[in-house]
Design a protein around this motif. Sequence first.
Motif, mmCIF file in Angstrom:
data_model
loop_
_atom_site.group_PDB
_atom_site.id
_atom_site.type_symbol
_atom_site.label_atom_id
_atom_site.label_comp_id
_atom_site.label_asym_id
_atom_site.label_seq_id
_atom_site.Cartn_x
_atom_site.Cartn_y
_atom_site.Cartn_z
ATOM 1 N N LEU A 139 68.202 21.313 46.826
ATOM 2 C CA LEU A 139 68.277 21.651 45.304
ATOM 3 C C LEU A 139 68.827 20.303 44.543
ATOM 4 C CD1 LEU A 139 69.778 25.154 46.007
ATOM 5 C CD2 LEU A 139 67.472 24.338 45.711
ATOM 6 N N CYS A 140 68.296 20.294 43.393
ATOM 7 C CA CYS A 140 68.685 19.118 42.523
ATOM 8 C C CYS A 140 68.755 19.522 41.206
ATOM 9 C CB CYS A 140 67.818 17.831 42.716
ATOM 10 S SG CYS A 140 68.235 16.382 41.527
ATOM 11 N N GLU A 141 69.851 19.496 40.579
ATOM 12 C CA GLU A 141 70.078 20.008 39.099
ATOM 13 C C GLU A 141 69.832 18.849 38.114
ATOM 14 O OE1 GLU A 141 73.895 21.605 38.691
ATOM 15 O OE2 GLU A 141 73.006 23.776 39.286
ATOM 16 N N ILE A 142 69.199 19.170 37.057
ATOM 17 C CA ILE A 142 68.776 18.250 35.991
ATOM 18 C C ILE A 142 69.697 18.465 34.746
ATOM 19 C CG2 ILE A 142 67.098 17.456 34.435
ATOM 20 C CD1 ILE A 142 65.050 18.076 36.519
ATOM 21 N N VAL A 143 70.294 17.601 34.397
ATOM 22 C CA VAL A 143 71.386 17.745 33.043
ATOM 23 C C VAL A 143 70.524 17.437 31.911
ATOM 24 C CG1 VAL A 143 73.493 17.095 34.695
ATOM 25 C CG2 VAL A 143 72.115 15.301 33.387
ATOM 26 N N ASP A 144 71.001 18.182 30.920
ATOM 27 C CA ASP A 144 70.451 17.917 29.340
ATOM 28 C C ASP A 144 71.013 16.289 28.992
ATOM 29 O OD1 ASP A 144 69.672 17.817 26.805
ATOM 30 O OD2 ASP A 144 70.150 20.032 26.651
ATOM 31 N N PRO B 33 64.192 26.138 29.114
ATOM 32 C CA PRO B 33 63.182 25.721 28.138
ATOM 33 C C PRO B 33 63.265 24.189 28.067
ATOM 34 C CG PRO B 33 64.549 27.367 26.970
ATOM 35 C CD PRO B 33 65.136 27.303 28.577
ATOM 36 N N GLN B 34 64.493 23.557 28.434
ATOM 37 C CA GLN B 34 64.582 22.062 28.594
ATOM 38 C C GLN B 34 63.771 21.544 30.058
ATOM 39 O OE1 GLN B 34 67.647 24.121 27.883
ATOM 40 N NE2 GLN B 34 67.431 23.472 26.057
ATOM 41 N N LYS C 64 56.683 19.019 31.261
ATOM 42 C CA LYS C 64 55.428 18.651 30.271
ATOM 43 C C LYS C 64 55.587 17.114 30.175
ATOM 44 C CE LYS C 64 53.448 19.801 25.935
ATOM 45 N NZ LYS C 64 53.476 20.579 24.720
ATOM 46 N N GLN C 65 56.734 16.558 30.071
ATOM 47 C CA GLN C 65 56.843 15.129 29.246
ATOM 48 C C GLN C 65 56.427 14.380 30.682
ATOM 49 O OE1 GLN C 65 60.608 14.268 28.189
ATOM 50 N NE2 GLN C 65 60.271 11.921 28.147
ATOM 51 N N HIS C 66 56.760 14.764 31.993
ATOM 52 C CA HIS C 66 56.569 13.727 32.947
ATOM 53 C C HIS C 66 55.502 14.233 33.868
ATOM 54 C CE1 HIS C 66 60.263 11.645 32.507
ATOM 55 N NE2 HIS C 66 60.774 12.723 32.068
ATOM 56 N N ILE D 170 55.822 23.171 37.503
ATOM 57 C CA ILE D 170 57.044 23.875 37.288
ATOM 58 C C ILE D 170 56.603 25.502 37.736
ATOM 59 C CG2 ILE D 170 57.072 23.970 35.058
ATOM 60 C CD1 ILE D 170 59.888 23.835 34.877
ATOM 61 N N VAL D 171 57.471 26.090 38.299
ATOM 62 C CA VAL D 171 57.428 27.550 38.505
ATOM 63 C C VAL D 171 58.789 27.941 38.089
ATOM 64 C CG1 VAL D 171 55.487 27.770 40.031
ATOM 65 C CG2 VAL D 171 57.651 27.697 40.902
ATOM 66 N N THR D 172 59.005 29.430 37.933
ATOM 67 C CA THR D 172 60.263 29.969 37.498
ATOM 68 C C THR D 172 60.197 30.920 38.601
ATOM 69 O OG1 THR D 172 59.343 31.712 36.295
ATOM 70 C CG2 THR D 172 59.962 29.769 35.131
ATOM 71 N N ILE D 173 61.658 31.417 38.784
ATOM 72 C CA ILE D 173 62.059 32.269 39.737
ATOM 73 C C ILE D 173 61.293 33.562 39.815
ATOM 74 C CG2 ILE D 173 63.852 33.813 41.204
ATOM 75 C CD1 ILE D 173 65.579 31.332 40.474
#
Length: 241
Positions: free
Chosen positions: A54-59, A69-70, A76-78, A82-85
């Motif tokens: 697990l790795c968290e991405i910060v705003d 949303p972020q 999309k930018q990179h 991506i999937v959601t739970i």
Amino acid sequence: RAMADFRSSPADFRRPGHIFPLRYRPGGVIVRPGHTEAALDLAKASGSYPAGVLCEIVDRRDGSVARTPQLMEFAKQHGLKIVTIADLIRYRLRHEQLLQQVAAVPLVTRHGLFTAHCFRSVIDGTEHVALVAGDVGTANGQANSVLTHLQMQQHLTDVFGALHCGQGPFLDQAMSAIAAAGAGVVLYVQGQQSTGPGRGLAAELQAFACSQEACSTSGRTDADSNTSSSNRAGPSSSLTQ
């Protein structure tokens, strides 16, 4: 990769370092929609060894943990997938067989003959019953309209005939209606409150007492406002076609 490899040993990693192991809850996102469960369920779905990091991405705007949303924008930018739970839960419910039939027997009732099909959850072992009367299949390749009743297991109403806000007994009424129609299904579902510590008959009695008090309060309010409550349905049942 080394951390997810079951052949790795402590000697394969340098020290000092910090590793925070997380425990996966059996049943995965169906039982607990958490990130740990999502990581392993995703690995299993891809045919990989059930482990993940697990790795968290910060705003970057304020340093807070990025939310969905972020993260969608970041992916999309990179050019990342991506999937959601929620996506994982829908996928598992759609593609996995989460119930196993463990019994099917004829059941003669005071309303007539039903066939009782018992199913056991592969997630938590809870058992549910489908009482089937008559022919509920297809006719001329077309699906029949089937009268169906969903009933949550409640000992006080189902066994002892207790009434909810003066209404009921719903299970008995549903079986009578299905028998009169000639075909239909009663889905008798065991709720999570039916098993485990503090979830037995004593807990059900306490909950029933609270519901009866709420009914009494509601009844007094309805009387004051000249509003009839005769059409109020019970919270644990439904009859649909």
